[in-house]
Design a protein around this motif. Structure first.
Motif, PDB file in Angstrom:
ATOM      1  N   GLY A 139      -7.568  16.421   8.261  1.00  0.00           N
ATOM      2  CA  GLY A 139      -8.163  16.773   9.546  1.00  0.00           C
ATOM      3  C   GLY A 139      -8.881  18.112   9.549  1.00  0.00           C
ATOM      4  N   ALA A 140      -8.670  18.926   8.528  1.00  0.00           N
ATOM      5  CA  ALA A 140      -9.394  20.193   8.432  1.00  0.00           C
ATOM      6  C   ALA A 140     -10.852  19.991   8.045  1.00  0.00           C
ATOM      7  CB  ALA A 140      -8.717  21.109   7.404  1.00  0.00           C
ATOM      8  N   VAL A 141     -11.172  18.800   7.517  1.00  0.00           N
ATOM      9  CA  VAL A 141     -12.531  18.583   7.029  1.00  0.00           C
ATOM     10  C   VAL A 141     -13.223  17.396   7.693  1.00  0.00           C
ATOM     11  CG1 VAL A 141     -11.892  17.105   5.071  1.00  0.00           C
ATOM     12  CG2 VAL A 141     -13.895  18.578   4.885  1.00  0.00           C
ATOM     13  N   THR A 142     -12.464  16.490   8.347  1.00  0.00           N
ATOM     14  CA  THR A 142     -13.084  15.355   9.017  1.00  0.00           C
ATOM     15  C   THR A 142     -12.138  14.800  10.070  1.00  0.00           C
ATOM     16  OG1 THR A 142     -14.326  13.307   8.616  1.00  0.00           O
ATOM     17  CG2 THR A 142     -12.231  13.531   7.465  1.00  0.00           C
ATOM     18  N   ASP A 143     -12.645  13.923  10.938  1.00  0.00           N
ATOM     19  CA  ASP A 143     -11.822  13.282  11.956  1.00  0.00           C
ATOM     20  C   ASP A 143     -10.852  12.296  11.308  1.00  0.00           C
ATOM     21  OD1 ASP A 143     -13.071  14.651  14.000  1.00  0.00           O
ATOM     22  OD2 ASP A 143     -14.480  13.033  14.456  1.00  0.00           O
ATOM     23  N   VAL A 144      -9.668  12.151  11.923  1.00  0.00           N
ATOM     24  CA  VAL A 144      -8.653  11.249  11.382  1.00  0.00           C
ATOM     25  C   VAL A 144      -8.135  10.328  12.475  1.00  0.00           C
ATOM     26  CG1 VAL A 144      -7.961  12.969   9.664  1.00  0.00           C
ATOM     27  CG2 VAL A 144      -6.688  12.795  11.802  1.00  0.00           C
ATOM     28  N   ALA A 145      -7.643   9.162  12.051  1.00  0.00           N
ATOM     29  CA  ALA A 145      -6.923   8.234  12.925  1.00  0.00           C
ATOM     30  C   ALA A 145      -5.965   7.443  12.056  1.00  0.00           C
ATOM     31  CB  ALA A 145      -7.872   7.307  13.675  1.00  0.00           C
ATOM     32  N   MET A 146      -4.932   6.862  12.691  1.00  0.00           N
ATOM     33  CA  MET A 146      -3.900   6.160  11.934  1.00  0.00           C
ATOM     34  C   MET A 146      -3.498   4.864  12.605  1.00  0.00           C
ATOM     35  SD  MET A 146      -1.279   9.090  10.491  1.00  0.00           S
ATOM     36  CE  MET A 146      -0.426   7.843   9.517  1.00  0.00           C
ATOM     37  N   LEU A 147      -3.142   3.907  11.757  1.00  0.00           N
ATOM     38  CA  LEU A 147      -2.592   2.615  12.149  1.00  0.00           C
ATOM     39  C   LEU A 147      -1.147   2.554  11.690  1.00  0.00           C
ATOM     40  CD1 LEU A 147      -2.985  -0.443  13.040  1.00  0.00           C
ATOM     41  CD2 LEU A 147      -3.569  -0.868  10.637  1.00  0.00           C
ATOM     42  N   PHE A 148      -0.226   2.291  12.599  1.00  0.00           N
ATOM     43  CA  PHE A 148       1.184   2.156  12.255  1.00  0.00           C
ATOM     44  C   PHE A 148       1.567   0.690  12.134  1.00  0.00           C
ATOM     45  CE2 PHE A 148       3.483   6.268  13.819  1.00  0.00           C
ATOM     46  CZ  PHE A 148       3.222   6.873  12.598  1.00  0.00           C
ATOM     47  N   LEU A 149       2.441   0.381  11.156  1.00  0.00           N
ATOM     48  CA  LEU A 149       3.024  -0.940  10.982  1.00  0.00           C
ATOM     49  C   LEU A 149       4.524  -0.862  11.230  1.00  0.00           C
ATOM     50  CD1 LEU A 149       0.431  -0.866   8.960  1.00  0.00           C
ATOM     51  CD2 LEU A 149       1.439  -2.954   8.042  1.00  0.00           C
ATOM     52  N   ARG A 150       5.042  -1.880  11.867  1.00  0.00           N
ATOM     53  CA  ARG A 150       6.478  -1.976  12.117  1.00  0.00           C
ATOM     54  C   ARG A 150       7.244  -1.945  10.798  1.00  0.00           C
ATOM     55  NH1 ARG A 150       8.145  -7.189  15.456  1.00  0.00           N
ATOM     56  NH2 ARG A 150       6.625  -8.074  13.994  1.00  0.00           N
ATOM     57  N   CYS A 151       8.366  -1.243  10.788  1.00  0.00           N
ATOM     58  CA  CYS A 151       9.274  -1.298   9.638  1.00  0.00           C
ATOM     59  C   CYS A 151      10.687  -1.547  10.141  1.00  0.00           C
ATOM     60  CB  CYS A 151       9.204  -0.032   8.785  1.00  0.00           C
ATOM     61  SG  CYS A 151       9.562   1.514   9.632  1.00  0.00           S
ATOM     62  N   ALA A 152      11.477  -2.224   9.348  1.00  0.00           N
ATOM     63  CA  ALA A 152      12.788  -2.697   9.777  1.00  0.00           C
ATOM     64  C   ALA A 152      13.699  -1.540  10.157  1.00  0.00           C
ATOM     65  CB  ALA A 152      13.434  -3.528   8.670  1.00  0.00           C
ATOM     66  N   ASP A 153      14.159  -1.533  11.398  1.00  0.00           N
ATOM     67  CA  ASP A 153      15.104  -0.552  11.919  1.00  0.00           C
ATOM     68  C   ASP A 153      14.571   0.881  11.832  1.00  0.00           C
ATOM     69  OD1 ASP A 153      17.565   0.008  13.193  1.00  0.00           O
ATOM     70  OD2 ASP A 153      18.502   0.553  11.286  1.00  0.00           O
ATOM     71  N   GLY A 154      13.288   1.039  11.602  1.00  0.00           N
ATOM     72  CA  GLY A 154      12.706   2.371  11.488  1.00  0.00           C
ATOM     73  C   GLY A 154      13.107   3.116  10.233  1.00  0.00           C
ATOM     74  N   VAL A 155      13.721   2.428   9.267  1.00  0.00           N
ATOM     75  CA  VAL A 155      14.239   3.106   8.075  1.00  0.00           C
ATOM     76  C   VAL A 155      13.096   3.473   7.134  1.00  0.00           C
ATOM     77  CG1 VAL A 155      15.646   2.818   6.001  1.00  0.00           C
ATOM     78  CG2 VAL A 155      16.484   1.993   8.206  1.00  0.00           C
ATOM     79  N   SER A 156      13.113   4.720   6.651  1.00  0.00           N
ATOM     80  CA  SER A 156      12.156   5.171   5.655  1.00  0.00           C
ATOM     81  C   SER A 156      12.807   6.266   4.818  1.00  0.00           C
ATOM     82  CB  SER A 156      10.877   5.696   6.327  1.00  0.00           C
ATOM     83  OG  SER A 156       9.910   6.069   5.360  1.00  0.00           O
ATOM     84  N   HIS A 157      12.124   6.629   3.723  1.00  0.00           N
ATOM     85  CA  HIS A 157      12.689   7.575   2.755  1.00  0.00           C
ATOM     86  C   HIS A 157      14.045   7.067   2.254  1.00  0.00           C
ATOM     87  CE1 HIS A 157      10.163  11.411   3.805  1.00  0.00           C
ATOM     88  NE2 HIS A 157       9.429  10.359   3.489  1.00  0.00           N
TER      89      HIS A 157
END
Length: 411
Positions: free
Chosen positions: A361-379
């Motif tokens: 974002g320091a050099v251009t515009d950004v946007a994001m698409l989120f996908l569902r993940c089971a129980d919100g578990v990550s890492h």
């Protein structure tokens, strides 16, 4: 055409490039990083992209638009992992971007921009303790002080560059210029439970969290555990415990997020009243204003609690990252893409986790698409996404690219 099932299979294939035989760990500037780059470069080439590795170890692919040399719409995410990682954080976004480039095929030649895909080499900061090294290099915000960062084996970042076949003197060549880019779109698992709770596949991101991190030290007096009555005690650990519960009490209803992830007590003997307790505090919010206002409240509360117990308090801030709002015009394209994939009223979420878009974002515009993940578990190895959600995500990201093209044409 790469299907959702094939995208998931490619994520599983990337799991093979791990420093450990029984768990996934792929960190910056290692043989596993190089192997992942090579495999991703092969998929990029199969999708018709010209490939290269930049001066910071990020893997790129590009297909020209209606004329050579046009600014690029950049799609991607990161290829590195935390220790004992899941299969989708970062990698899914890279593989989906490659699949969308393949799906667009010859239509790319009609776009008013080039299409690029990137797999950033370091987002997590696992090896050197500094996150976003790959995307900071791409954004032109590299700090020469980072060269002296060292990993657990004492290898400096500078030496790791050399060992990887990169020249530290040329890291500046990885920097992209604003005029080279149209924007940056990233698909990513949500890493939270809200899409699943709403029973929807996709959402859009309104902003990426702004974070501040502190080391909070509660200072008391170490004395004999049996010989010191309560009225004479200055127990640093009890004071720290009260501070930690106060943090949750104040932050929980605010919409901010606060985490105490580590605590250390000195002298740490079972029969000695703790004389010092140090704990970490990670504070995040959708806006810097909300985050900073919450810190002011916490700072006052913690000082008052410690003063009431006759304890000292010291606070050192060791990290600050500004929130990154997603660009409205790019976000509109993502929303249009989600609608085309079957959800006409998608959910907007601020990302509590950090992402490469914070740096880009320091050099251009950004946007994001989120996908569902089971129980919100990550890492965690239990990260899981559904094939139907990936299929809808591919449709949404493909349509978002075309929606961006319409908006660029109208400029």
């Amino acid at each position: 055409m790469t299907t959702a099932a094939e995208v998931l299979a490619r994520c599983a294939e990337l799991d093979r490039h791990s420093a450990h035989p029984t768990r996934l760990e792929r960190v910056h500037l290692t043989p596993q990083h190089a192997a992942a780059n090579a495999r991703v470069a092969g998929w990029m080439a199969d999708a018709g992209l010209r490939t290269w590795q930049d001066a910071a170890g990020n893997q790129y692919g590009r297909r020209e638009g209606r004329a050579p040399g046009l600014p690029a719409l950049l799609l991607g995410s990161h290829l590195d992992t935390v220790p004992d990682a899941g299969s989708y954080d970062g990698m899914l976004g890279v593989v989906m971007a490659i699949a969308v480039a393949e799906r667009l095929g010859d239509r790319t030649a009609a776009l008013p921009f080039a299409l690029e895909v990137v797999g950033f080499g370091d987002e997590e900061g696992t090896r050197f303790g500094k996150a976003l090294l790959g995307s900071c290099a791409a954004a032109g915000t590299w700090d020469p002080a980072w060269w002296d960062l060292a990993d657990a084996d004492g290898v400096t970042l500078r030496q790791a560059f050399v060992d990887f076949g990169l020249d530290p003197a040329h890291v500046g060549e990885a920097a992209r210029r604003t005029e080279e880019l149209v924007g940056y779109l990233e698909a990513h698992i949500e890493q939270g439970p809200y899409l699943e709770e709403a029973d929807v596949s996709l959402g859009y991101v309104t902003a990426i969290a702004g974070a501040r991190r502190f080391v909070v030290s509660v200072l008391g007096e170490a004395r004999h555990a049996g010989g010191t009555p309560y009225e004479r005690r200055k127990d640093a650990l009890v004071g720290a415990a009260e501070c930690i519960t106060a943090i949750e009490r104040l932050v929980r209803p605010s919409g901010c997020i606060a985490t105490v992830g580590r605590i250390a007590v000195r002298p740490g003997a079972v029969n000695v009243i703790p004389g010092r307790a140090d704990f970490t505090l990670d504070l995040r919010a959708a806006t810097d204003e909300d985050r900073d206002a919450m810190w002011k409240r916490l700072d006052v509360e913690l000082h008052e609690l410690c003063t009431a117990r006759g304890l000292g308090l010291e606070v050192v801030e060791n990290h600050r990252a500004p929130a990154m709002p997603c660009a409205p015009w790019l976000t509109e394209a993502v929303v249009e893409g989600i609608a085309a994939a079957g959800d006409p009223a998608p959910m907007g979420l601020w990302s509590r986790a950090g992402h490469d878009g914070m740096a880009v974002g320091a050099v251009t515009d950004v946007a994001m698409l989120f996908l569902r993940c089971a129980d919100g578990v990550s890492h965690h190895p239990d990260e899981e996404v559904r094939e139907i959600d990936v299929a809808r995500g591919l449709d949404a990201l493909e349509h978002a690219v075309l929606a961006v093209a319409e908006r660029v044409e109208r400029r």
